[in-house]
Motif scaffolding. Sequence first.
Motif, PDB file in Angstrom:
ATOM      1  N   GLY A 180       0.814  -1.207   0.000  1.00 38.59           N
ATOM      2  CA  GLY A 180       0.000   0.000   0.000  1.00 38.59           C
ATOM      3  C   GLY A 180       0.848   1.257   0.000  1.00 38.59           C
ATOM      4  N   ILE A 181       1.905   1.273   0.798  1.00 37.88           N
ATOM      5  CA  ILE A 181       2.801   2.431   0.825  1.00 37.88           C
ATOM      6  C   ILE A 181       3.461   2.623  -0.537  1.00 37.88           C
ATOM      7  CG2 ILE A 181       4.921   3.360   1.837  1.00 37.88           C
ATOM      8  CD1 ILE A 181       4.117   2.009   4.471  1.00 37.88           C
ATOM      9  N   GLU A 182       3.898   1.533  -1.153  1.00 37.53           N
ATOM     10  CA  GLU A 182       4.487   1.638  -2.496  1.00 37.53           C
ATOM     11  C   GLU A 182       3.499   2.260  -3.473  1.00 37.53           C
ATOM     12  OE1 GLU A 182       7.677  -1.948  -3.096  1.00 37.53           O
ATOM     13  OE2 GLU A 182       5.569  -2.533  -2.931  1.00 37.53           O
ATOM     14  N   ARG A 183       2.269   1.803  -3.442  1.00 34.71           N
ATOM     15  CA  ARG A 183       1.228   2.349  -4.330  1.00 34.71           C
ATOM     16  C   ARG A 183       1.052   3.854  -4.123  1.00 34.71           C
ATOM     17  NH1 ARG A 183      -3.467   3.379  -2.396  1.00 34.71           N
ATOM     18  NH2 ARG A 183      -3.576   1.687  -0.856  1.00 34.71           N
ATOM     19  N   MET A 184       0.973   4.268  -2.864  1.00 36.04           N
ATOM     20  CA  MET A 184       0.808   5.690  -2.559  1.00 36.04           C
ATOM     21  C   MET A 184       1.992   6.507  -3.064  1.00 36.04           C
ATOM     22  SD  MET A 184      -0.533   5.313   1.365  1.00 36.04           S
ATOM     23  CE  MET A 184      -1.720   4.049   1.795  1.00 36.04           C
ATOM     24  N   LEU A 185       3.190   5.978  -2.896  1.00 40.11           N
ATOM     25  CA  LEU A 185       4.382   6.693  -3.350  1.00 40.11           C
ATOM     26  C   LEU A 185       4.398   6.851  -4.871  1.00 40.11           C
ATOM     27  CD1 LEU A 185       7.036   5.038  -1.010  1.00 40.11           C
ATOM     28  CD2 LEU A 185       6.200   7.399  -0.889  1.00 40.11           C
ATOM     29  N   VAL A 186       3.951   5.831  -5.579  1.00 36.92           N
ATOM     30  CA  VAL A 186       3.852   5.939  -7.040  1.00 36.92           C
ATOM     31  C   VAL A 186       2.835   7.020  -7.416  1.00 36.92           C
ATOM     32  CG1 VAL A 186       3.158   4.725  -9.135  1.00 36.92           C
ATOM     33  CG2 VAL A 186       4.610   3.573  -7.457  1.00 36.92           C
ATOM     34  N   GLY A 187       1.742   7.125  -6.658  1.00 38.83           N
ATOM     35  CA  GLY A 187       0.778   8.190  -6.889  1.00 38.83           C
ATOM     36  C   GLY A 187       1.396   9.567  -6.690  1.00 38.83           C
ATOM     37  N   LEU A 188       2.232   9.712  -5.654  1.00 40.03           N
ATOM     38  CA  LEU A 188       2.932  10.975  -5.440  1.00 40.03           C
ATOM     39  C   LEU A 188       3.853  11.295  -6.605  1.00 40.03           C
ATOM     40  CD1 LEU A 188       4.191  11.268  -1.754  1.00 40.03           C
ATOM     41  CD2 LEU A 188       2.307  12.459  -2.861  1.00 40.03           C
ATOM     42  N   GLN A 189       4.565  10.293  -7.058  1.00 42.62           N
ATOM     43  CA  GLN A 189       5.493  10.467  -8.175  1.00 42.62           C
ATOM     44  C   GLN A 189       4.761  10.963  -9.416  1.00 42.62           C
ATOM     45  OE1 GLN A 189       7.459   6.798  -9.515  1.00 42.62           O
ATOM     46  NE2 GLN A 189       9.401   7.851  -9.257  1.00 42.62           N
ATOM     47  N   ALA A 190       3.584  10.417  -9.660  1.00 37.97           N
ATOM     48  CA  ALA A 190       2.807  10.812 -10.828  1.00 37.97           C
ATOM     49  C   ALA A 190       2.242  12.225 -10.692  1.00 37.97           C
ATOM     50  CB  ALA A 190       1.675   9.818 -11.056  1.00 37.97           C
ATOM     51  N   ALA A 191       2.045  12.684  -9.467  1.00 33.87           N
ATOM     52  CA  ALA A 191       1.425  13.989  -9.242  1.00 33.87           C
ATOM     53  C   ALA A 191       2.261  15.137  -9.798  1.00 33.87           C
ATOM     54  CB  ALA A 191       1.182  14.202  -7.754  1.00 33.87           C
ATOM     55  N   VAL A 192       3.583  14.961  -9.851  1.00 28.37           N
ATOM     56  CA  VAL A 192       4.435  16.052 -10.323  1.00 28.37           C
ATOM     57  C   VAL A 192       4.241  16.331 -11.814  1.00 28.37           C
ATOM     58  CG1 VAL A 192       6.150  15.580  -8.531  1.00 28.37           C
ATOM     59  CG2 VAL A 192       6.429  14.560 -10.799  1.00 28.37           C
ATOM     60  N   GLU A 193       3.533  15.452 -12.510  1.00 24.10           N
ATOM     61  CA  GLU A 193       3.249  15.685 -13.920  1.00 24.10           C
ATOM     62  C   GLU A 193       2.161  16.748 -14.114  1.00 24.10           C
ATOM     63  OE1 GLU A 193       2.217  11.897 -15.514  1.00 24.10           O
ATOM     64  OE2 GLU A 193       4.118  10.951 -14.917  1.00 24.10           O
ATOM     65  N   HIS A 194       1.428  17.051 -13.035  1.00 22.56           N
ATOM     66  CA  HIS A 194       0.373  18.060 -13.108  1.00 22.56           C
ATOM     67  C   HIS A 194       0.957  19.451 -12.844  1.00 22.56           C
ATOM     68  CE1 HIS A 194      -2.991  15.196 -13.295  1.00 22.56           C
ATOM     69  NE2 HIS A 194      -2.276  14.450 -12.464  1.00 22.56           N
ATOM     70  N   PRO A 195       0.300  20.492 -13.321  1.00 20.43           N
ATOM     71  CA  PRO A 195       0.785  21.855 -13.096  1.00 20.43           C
ATOM     72  C   PRO A 195       0.951  22.180 -11.620  1.00 20.43           C
ATOM     73  CG  PRO A 195      -0.924  21.852 -14.780  1.00 20.43           C
ATOM     74  CD  PRO A 195      -0.896  20.471 -14.213  1.00 20.43           C
ATOM     75  N   SER A 196       1.950  22.959 -11.305  1.00 17.30           N
ATOM     76  CA  SER A 196       2.273  23.370  -9.941  1.00 17.30           C
ATOM     77  C   SER A 196       1.858  24.841  -9.746  1.00 17.30           C
ATOM     78  CB  SER A 196       3.774  23.205  -9.709  1.00 17.30           C
ATOM     79  OG  SER A 196       4.188  23.744  -8.487  1.00 17.30           O
ATOM     80  N   PRO A 197       1.572  25.209  -8.501  1.00 11.70           N
ATOM     81  CA  PRO A 197       1.561  24.473  -7.237  1.00 11.70           C
ATOM     82  C   PRO A 197       0.409  23.467  -7.178  1.00 11.70           C
ATOM     83  CG  PRO A 197       1.626  26.863  -6.853  1.00 11.70           C
ATOM     84  CD  PRO A 197       1.281  26.659  -8.274  1.00 11.70           C
ATOM     85  N   ARG A 198       0.618  22.397  -6.399  1.00  9.35           N
ATOM     86  CA  ARG A 198      -0.373  21.329  -6.262  1.00  9.35           C
ATOM     87  C   ARG A 198      -0.708  21.128  -4.790  1.00  9.35           C
ATOM     88  NH1 ARG A 198       4.339  19.574  -8.139  1.00  9.35           N
ATOM     89  NH2 ARG A 198       4.630  19.670 -10.409  1.00  9.35           N
TER      90      ARG A 198
END
Length: 236
Positions: free
Chosen positions: A120-138
């Motif tokens: 579950g932690i691995e899954r969440m971390l991958v979600g965080l990694q993908a979030a940086v593809e969206h415009p910032s600030p997030r």
Amino acid sequence: MTTHILRHGETHYSRQYLVNGDPTRAIPLSKDGVLSCGLVWHTLPLRQVSTWLSSEFPRARQTASRLMGVPEPGPVVDARLNELDYGDFEGGPFLKYASWLQQHGGRCRPPGACESQREGIERMLVGLQAAVEHPSPRVIVCHGLLVSVLHWYRERSAGDPMPLFFPEAPYVQPISFEDEDLLRCVKSLLADIAAEPESDPGPRCDAENSRAEEELDVATFDRVNHPHAQRDLPDA
């Protein structure tokens, strides 16, 4: 390029220390949880946020919507940010899950669950990694375990192994990362998990041993319940 990550507001489940890892259960914010959303306006420049993200859970989406100040359009929903799947422990006391976790370890899947704590932690971390593809600030509204892991990462000493129980994350209080630091954090934590033994010592993860009915020992109980102790609390 900044990402602000925070736990959703309080619910009546989290007030009672009950676990909820099923996003289809309609568990909204409590009155205090709703009120806490207004406090973030004094902490973050919310009007400047370009991207809002949340897990699938109603409490996370409700928190994001209240922070956004408008019901529509809603946040970008990413299931990778979801709470853990607690399996047969769903809806029950956190201490029962904690007792089972202590006995079986973070790489074992609870009965009825599709993932272990570490998965579950691995899954969440991958979600965080993908979030940086969206415009910032997030702003990412997620669950306590992920925020707790991020705080642990920042406060740990070199060589510290990842624990089973983490300090409880506060409600609706952001932890912020610049993109480079966030990606470095995710890479380091994923490497830590990958380096752990494939199986934990102790009882097997089979059906006969899956329901841990024995009480937590006193030291573990204090660690889970003391306000300043390490704890991986339910996130409902």
